[in-house]
Design a protein around this motif. Structure first.
Motif, mmCIF file in Angstrom:
data_model
loop_
_atom_site.group_PDB
_atom_site.id
_atom_site.type_symbol
_atom_site.label_atom_id
_atom_site.label_comp_id
_atom_site.label_asym_id
_atom_site.label_seq_id
_atom_site.Cartn_x
_atom_site.Cartn_y
_atom_site.Cartn_z
ATOM 1 N N GLN A 36 5.714 11.431 2.595
ATOM 2 C CA GLN A 36 5.511 12.016 3.921
ATOM 3 C C GLN A 36 4.183 12.752 4.001
ATOM 4 O O GLN A 36 3.478 12.685 5.017
ATOM 5 N N ARG A 37 3.821 13.431 2.924
ATOM 6 C CA ARG A 37 2.532 14.127 2.904
ATOM 7 C C ARG A 37 1.372 13.132 2.924
ATOM 8 O O ARG A 37 0.380 13.317 3.647
ATOM 9 N N LEU A 38 1.491 12.073 2.141
ATOM 10 C CA LEU A 38 0.448 11.045 2.119
ATOM 11 C C LEU A 38 0.325 10.388 3.487
ATOM 12 O O LEU A 38 -0.791 10.111 3.961
ATOM 13 N N GLU A 39 1.460 10.122 4.120
ATOM 14 C CA GLU A 39 1.447 9.531 5.456
ATOM 15 C C GLU A 39 0.767 10.462 6.457
ATOM 16 O O GLU A 39 -0.040 10.034 7.277
ATOM 17 N N ALA A 40 1.096 11.742 6.378
ATOM 18 C CA ALA A 40 0.507 12.719 7.312
ATOM 19 C C ALA A 40 -1.003 12.818 7.141
ATOM 20 O O ALA A 40 -1.726 13.075 8.106
ATOM 21 N N ASN A 41 -1.472 12.591 5.927
ATOM 22 C CA ASN A 41 -2.911 12.645 5.642
ATOM 23 C C ASN A 41 -3.615 11.321 5.905
ATOM 24 O O ASN A 41 -4.831 11.213 5.709
ATOM 25 N N GLY A 42 -2.860 10.309 6.323
ATOM 26 C CA GLY A 42 -3.457 8.997 6.570
ATOM 27 C C GLY A 42 -3.904 8.290 5.311
ATOM 28 O O GLY A 42 -4.763 7.395 5.374
ATOM 29 N N GLN A 43 -3.326 8.647 4.166
ATOM 30 C CA GLN A 43 -3.724 8.074 2.881
ATOM 31 C C GLN A 43 -3.079 6.703 2.664
ATOM 32 O O GLN A 43 -1.863 6.548 2.747
ATOM 33 N N LYS A 44 -3.899 5.699 2.397
ATOM 34 C CA LYS A 44 -3.360 4.394 2.035
ATOM 35 C C LYS A 44 -2.590 4.521 0.717
ATOM 36 O O LYS A 44 -3.088 5.121 -0.241
ATOM 37 N N THR A 45 -1.402 3.967 0.697
ATOM 38 C CA THR A 45 -0.523 4.114 -0.461
ATOM 39 C C THR A 45 0.087 2.767 -0.810
ATOM 40 O O THR A 45 0.409 1.969 0.073
ATOM 41 N N LEU A 46 0.245 2.514 -2.107
ATOM 42 C CA LEU A 46 0.970 1.350 -2.590
ATOM 43 C C LEU A 46 2.225 1.842 -3.295
ATOM 44 O O LEU A 46 2.141 2.573 -4.287
ATOM 45 N N LEU A 47 3.385 1.463 -2.768
ATOM 46 C CA LEU A 47 4.665 1.765 -3.394
ATOM 47 C C LEU A 47 5.153 0.485 -4.056
ATOM 48 O O LEU A 47 5.607 -0.442 -3.383
ATOM 49 N N LEU A 48 5.015 0.442 -5.375
ATOM 50 C CA LEU A 48 5.357 -0.740 -6.169
ATOM 51 C C LEU A 48 6.703 -0.498 -6.824
ATOM 52 O O LEU A 48 6.893 0.522 -7.495
ATOM 53 N N GLY A 49 7.654 -1.411 -6.631
ATOM 54 C CA GLY A 49 8.958 -1.120 -7.194
ATOM 55 C C GLY A 49 9.800 -2.331 -7.518
ATOM 56 O O GLY A 49 9.682 -3.395 -6.894
ATOM 57 N N VAL A 50 10.671 -2.146 -8.513
ATOM 58 C CA VAL A 50 11.693 -3.138 -8.805
ATOM 59 C C VAL A 50 12.700 -3.106 -7.651
ATOM 60 O O VAL A 50 12.928 -2.066 -7.029
ATOM 61 N N THR A 51 13.277 -4.227 -7.318
ATOM 62 C CA THR A 51 14.023 -4.364 -6.077
ATOM 63 C C THR A 51 15.171 -3.370 -5.958
ATOM 64 O O THR A 51 15.346 -2.718 -4.921
#
Length: 319
Positions: A159-174
């Motif tokens: 949520q903080r990264l989103e609020a800052n407009g930061q591009k993020t990669l969430l990599l995860g096992v299903t």
């Protein structure tokens, strides 16, 4: 690794085939057992592909070397023999990974990279964990990191990264992505969610379409991305939507007939063969146990696994 493109891929692959035939005794014995004369191999579809199961029972090495930079090990299943990939040159792996990632997503430094890989973190030699670590190192963002089941903490970070407009990669096992999405629905407008497959018996098996639909609904996403890789490969393929993969420059895929492993074509439905030019010092020509459909533009879908093949964490069943 030389610069690889569509025009020179076949020439590089054929040269590598000859190099590995003469410098990898296991691959040479396998090729000879098929009664294939290396001199007669002129096209990619004529190259013999080593069954991926050989990585379970042999050290697949090209050249006479003992200095191992990395050893990647598959998860396997209880009582199953894991695959081991002995990597002689870590720089080759890193080059293939970063060049491939940049070609699809740009420089890792643009992203905060967060990994949800709980079952892989339990092992020390998972190639997927190493991949995430390399991307995080190249990112350098303070919020990069691995998470287990700290859903509240992870939600606040995103949520903080989103609020800052930061591009993020969430990599995860299903299964971990599904668990987190269930616990923390929220809008993710600046985040790429990338699943790597794998239920590991933690949840009921879902099709890829079901997984993507659920994640899109929970996080208000337009698309869910996917990554295709495995212990025995140093290169990756990425899907930016709908599980339609495009191989990166150092990889090409072919399809073999389910009943005739020497009948290899550039498109169609059958078993997936992979050419990975980064596998210079192991084997670049791998006959996987995945069922695929390859289109005329060389994009491909993974449809499931061969019936006799053991389930493995980096693949998502979609049959």
């Amino acid at each position: 690794m030389p610069d690889i493109n569509a025009e020179n891929f076949a020439d590089i692959a054929l040269s590598l085939f000859r190099f590995q035939y003469y410098n990898n005794s296991l691959y040479r014995q396998y090729t000879d057992a098929l009664h294939i004369d290396p001199v007669s191999v002129k096209t990619l579809t004529q190259i013999p592909f080593l069954p991926i199961s050989f990585f379970k029972t042999y050290q697949v090495k090209t050249g006479d070397w003992t200095d191992t930079a990395l050893v990647f090990e598959s998860s396997g299943t209880t009582g199953d023999i894991p695959s081991r990939h002995y990597v002689h040159d870590g720089a080759l792996y890193e080059s293939a990974l970063l060049d491939g990632f940049k070609s699809v997503y740009g420089d890792p430094s643009e992203y905060a990279i967060i990994a949800l890989l709980p079952s892989y973190l339990e092992r020390g030699n998972a190639s997927l964990v190493h991949m995430a670590k390399v991307l995080m190192e190249k990112s350098g963002h303070a919020d990069c990191g691995f998470y287990l089941n700290e859903w509240d903490k992870l939600k606040k970070v995103l949520q903080r990264l989103e609020a800052n407009g930061q591009k993020t990669l969430l990599l995860g096992v299903t299964f971990a992505l599904l668990d987190f999405a269930e616990a923390a629905p929220m809008p993710l407008k600046n985040t790429i969610v990338m699943e790597t497959g794998g239920m590991k018996g933690r949840r009921e098996e879902w099709t890829r379409e079901q997984v993507h639909t659920y994640l899109k609904n929970q996080w208000q996403l337009h698309d869910v991305h996917s990554e295709y890789g495995m212990t025995e490969l140093l290169s990756q393929a990425y899907a930016v939507k709908d599980g339609i993969f495009k191989a990166t420059a150092s990889m090409q895929v072919l399809v073999r007939d389910i009943n005739d492993p020497l009948d290899v074509q550039k498109q169609g439905t059958g078993c997936l063969n992979v050419i990975d030019l980064a596998n210079v010092y192991s084997c670049a020509f791998i006959a996987t146990e995945d069922i695929c459909r390859i289109s005329a533009d060389s994009s491909f879908e993974v449809l499931g696994r061969m019936d006799h093949a053991a389930l493995r964490g980096c693949n998502l069943m979609v049959l």
